[in-house]
Structures are given as structure tokens and as C-alpha cells.
Design an enzyme around this catalytic site. Structure first.
Site, PDB file in Angstrom:
ATOM      1  N   LYS A  73       1.036  -1.211   0.012  1.00 56.19           N
ATOM      2  CA  LYS A  73      -0.188   0.058   0.062  1.00 56.19           C
ATOM      3  C   LYS A  73       0.788   1.304  -0.069  1.00 56.19           C
ATOM      4  CE  LYS A  73      -3.738  -2.621   2.082  1.00 56.19           C
ATOM      5  NZ  LYS A  73      -4.440  -2.700   3.664  1.00 56.19           N
ATOM      6  N   ASP A 101     -10.793   2.671   3.485  1.00 59.70           N
ATOM      7  CA  ASP A 101     -11.175   1.359   3.729  1.00 59.70           C
ATOM      8  C   ASP A 101     -12.557   1.024   3.127  1.00 59.70           C
ATOM      9  OD1 ASP A 101      -9.393  -0.460   3.870  1.00 59.70           O
ATOM     10  OD2 ASP A 101      -8.848  -0.103   5.733  1.00 59.70           O
ATOM     11  N   GLN A 105      -4.557  -1.091   9.471  1.00 63.33           N
ATOM     12  CA  GLN A 105      -4.554  -2.537   8.972  1.00 63.33           C
ATOM     13  C   GLN A 105      -5.034  -3.369  10.076  1.00 63.33           C
ATOM     14  OE1 GLN A 105      -3.417  -3.245   5.919  1.00 63.33           O
ATOM     15  NE2 GLN A 105      -3.595  -5.488   6.138  1.00 63.33           N
TER      16      GLN A 105
HETATM   17  N1  GUN Z   1      -6.252  -6.754   6.446  1.00 61.72           N
HETATM   18  C1  GUN Z   1      -6.444  -7.397   5.207  1.00 61.72           C
HETATM   19  N2  GUN Z   1      -7.254  -6.620   4.292  1.00 61.72           N
HETATM   20  C2  GUN Z   1      -7.280  -5.573   4.649  1.00 61.72           C
HETATM   21  C3  GUN Z   1      -7.801  -4.286   4.038  1.00 61.72           C
HETATM   22  O1  GUN Z   1      -8.043  -4.199   2.966  1.00 61.72           O
HETATM   23  N3  GUN Z   1      -7.969  -3.206   4.815  1.00 61.72           N
HETATM   24  C4  GUN Z   1      -7.190  -3.213   6.338  1.00 61.72           C
HETATM   25  N4  GUN Z   1      -7.517  -1.889   6.848  1.00 61.72           N
HETATM   26  N5  GUN Z   1      -6.981  -4.218   6.602  1.00 61.72           N
HETATM   27  C5  GUN Z   1      -6.897  -5.475   5.966  1.00 61.72           C
END
Ligand code: GUN
Length: 284
Positions: free
Chosen positions: A54, A121, A98
Site C-alpha cells: 500500500k 477502506d 491495517q
Molecule cells: N487486512 C486485510 N485486508 C485489509 C484491508 O483491505 N484493509 C485493512 N485495513 N486491513 C486489511
């Protein structure tokens, strides 16, 4: 193999290139550089990889990236204070925490502390409500990314029967909503579903998001169906596979996503898309 590959890597790279061009254009117009804050708590190895991807995508398109790597014993109070600070920071247009978080953290309360306009998100209760009501809001990245992938096939999806396997908060359930809102007839399957094979066999579009390798057998796929595999599973020998038996499914499907190189790449690109959308919709 008869299926065409729904190439998430290429489609994600094209989306990122369009965003990069828009960021450059914004600079010539004197508009701010979009900024994304990514918060990682603890040292879960899979989360570390996702967060790295990311942050890399963020820099690739010319966004500002604000990195917070915090110890696993960080308190809920300290995390609230960080979210409050990021909510107030005008250089930050998107905030991502996350998941999963350590067990002593109330993840729901923390996510709902984020300003919904910065919740890139799309996990905040207000944004989930906006999706249900078809109102303006930031939409969860993985289901939104799958809709972008589906727009790259030669088949219109309105009126099609979509079968979604998996009902998680952040993927399966919003995925069913996205498909419903796009005009599909939708069926959601889960661990209490009695005849999974029978439902999958009726699907024009199958989307699987469970996290169990080989859950969906290739022979269940209706000839000509579109198959989207959101599962990412690491086998003991280190290889990554999805939830669908790829080789057999690819003999029957018209389109299929590979794992890796399918949906995962789209999730990251869609997060970046949501951050630009947040900046332009709410903060310009
Ligand atoms: N953990 C696994 N996939 C994601 C996601 O798309 N966003 C977040 N914040 N945590 C994750």
C-alpha cells in the site's frame, strides 16, 4: 484452458497510471497532493506485506505517505489520540488502520473513530450504511475493485445470477451488495449453506471469498461463467493459491481471475483510488 484471464495486475497498473496522471495535473492546478496515513500495529508478517504494498503504491502515484508502525502493546487510548490527530491534519486525506489488530484493541470502535470522509477502506459504519442506501460515500476496496474487474469483461452483468461465497463484514457482504446494486440477482452462500455445489452450478458470476484452498471445485462451474477468486492461501510448500480449483474451473469459465495477480492487486489500486476520491470530493 478456455477461459480468458481477468488480469488484475494489468488493470490495477492502468488505474494507478491514471491516478498518477491526475496527481500531476492537480499539481499544475495548484491543488494539494493527496495524502494517505497507514497505521500498522504489531508485527503480523502478512499485514507487513500488505502495508508495504500500500505504501509503495502511494509513492508510485505521487501521494504523500504517512507511515505509523506501532508496537503490539499500543493502548486503545493512544490509538484514539493518533486517529484524532490524523482526522485534524489537512495534509491527510485518507486513513487506513491495517487489520487484524491485537486482541486488546476494540477494532470496531477504532475504525468508527476515523472521520468517514477519510475512511478510505470504507469500513466505517456510516460508509457501510451509505453503500446499503446507495448514497455517496467511500466503498470497501476489495468489492469495489472486483466491480472494476467485472467492467473489463465483454459481458454485461445486469440481470445475471451472481453467487457470492463468504459473508465477511469487509468482503463477502459488501460484495453481495455491490452486485445487487449493479442489477444482479444475488445469492450469498456461507458455512450453513446446504448445497454449495448446487448454488455455484447456477451462477453466471461466482465470487469466492472464504480463505480455504480448493473449496470451490472446478467441475461445479457453469460453462461460460465468470469466476472471481478473492481467496489468498499460502500452502505448506510456499505457493499462493485461491479458493477455487483453478485449472479445472478455467476449462469451463469464460473469464477467471488468477491468484496471485488478480483481486489482490485491485484492492491496493482501489485504496489509492479511494484516497484521490476522498481528497477531491471532500477536501478540495
Ligand atoms: N487486512 C486485510 N485486508 C485489509 C484491508 O483491505 N484493509 C485493512 N485495513 N486491513 C486489511
Amino acid at each position: 484452458m478456455t477461459a480468458r484471464i481477468l488480469d488484475g495486475k494489468r488493470i490495477a497498473d492502468e488505474l494507478l497510471a491514471r491516478i498518477q496522471a491526475r496527481v500531476a495535473e492537480r499539481a499544475t492546478l495548484g491543488k494539494s497532493r493527496p495524502g494517505l496515513a497507514v497505521v500498522l500495529v504489531g508485527s503480523d508478517p502478512a499485514s507487513g506485506v500488505y502495508v508495504k504494498n500500500k505504501r509503495k503504491a502511494c509513492k508510485q502515484v505521487g501521494f504523500r505517505s504517512f507511515d505509523y508502525d506501532l508496537p503490539a502493546d499500543t493502548s486503545q487510548t493512544d490509538l484514539y489520540a493518533l486517529i484524532d490527530k490524523l482526522n485534524a491534519d489537512e495534509k491527510v486525506h485518507g486513513i487506513l488502520v491495517q487489520l487484524p489488530l491485537p486482541p486488546h484493541i476494540d477494532a470496531t470502535a477504532l475504525i468508527n473513530r476515523i472521520d468517514p470522509r477519510k475512511d478510505v477502506d470504507g469500513f466505517h459504519a456510516a460508509n457501510v450504511g451509505s453503500l446499503v442506501l446507495r448514497q455517496r460515500g467511500l466503498r470497501p476496496c476489495t468489492p469495489k475493485g472486483v466491480m472494476t474487474l467485472l467492467a473489463h469483461t465483454d459481458k454485461p452483468i445486469r440481470g445475471e445470477h451472481a453467487v457470492i461465497v463468504g459473508v465477511s463484514n469487509h468482503v463477502g457482504r459488501p460484495m453481495a451488495l455491490e452486485l445487487l446494486l449493479a442489477g444482479c440477482t444475488t445469492t450469498s452462500c456461507h458455512k450453513f449453506t446446504r448445497d454449495l455445489a448446487g448454488f455455484v452450478a447456477q451462477a453466471d458470476i461466482v465470487v469466492v471469498a472464504v480463505g480455504r484452498p480448493g473449496l470451490v471445485k472446478g467441475e461445479w462451474i457453469k460453462p461460460g461463467a465468470i469466476v472471481v477468486d478473492i481467496g489468498i492461501n499460502r500452502l505448506d510448500d510456499g505457493t499462493l493459491v485461491g479458493d477455487v480449483e483453478f485449472d479445472v474451473a478455467a476449462e469451463r469459465a469464460s473469464w477467471i481471475t488468477p491468484v496471485p495477480g488478480g483481486v489482490g492487486r485491485m484492492t491496493v489500486a482501489t485504496l489509492i483510488e479511494n484516497t484521490l476520491e476522498a481528497a477531491e470530493t471532500f477536501f478540495d
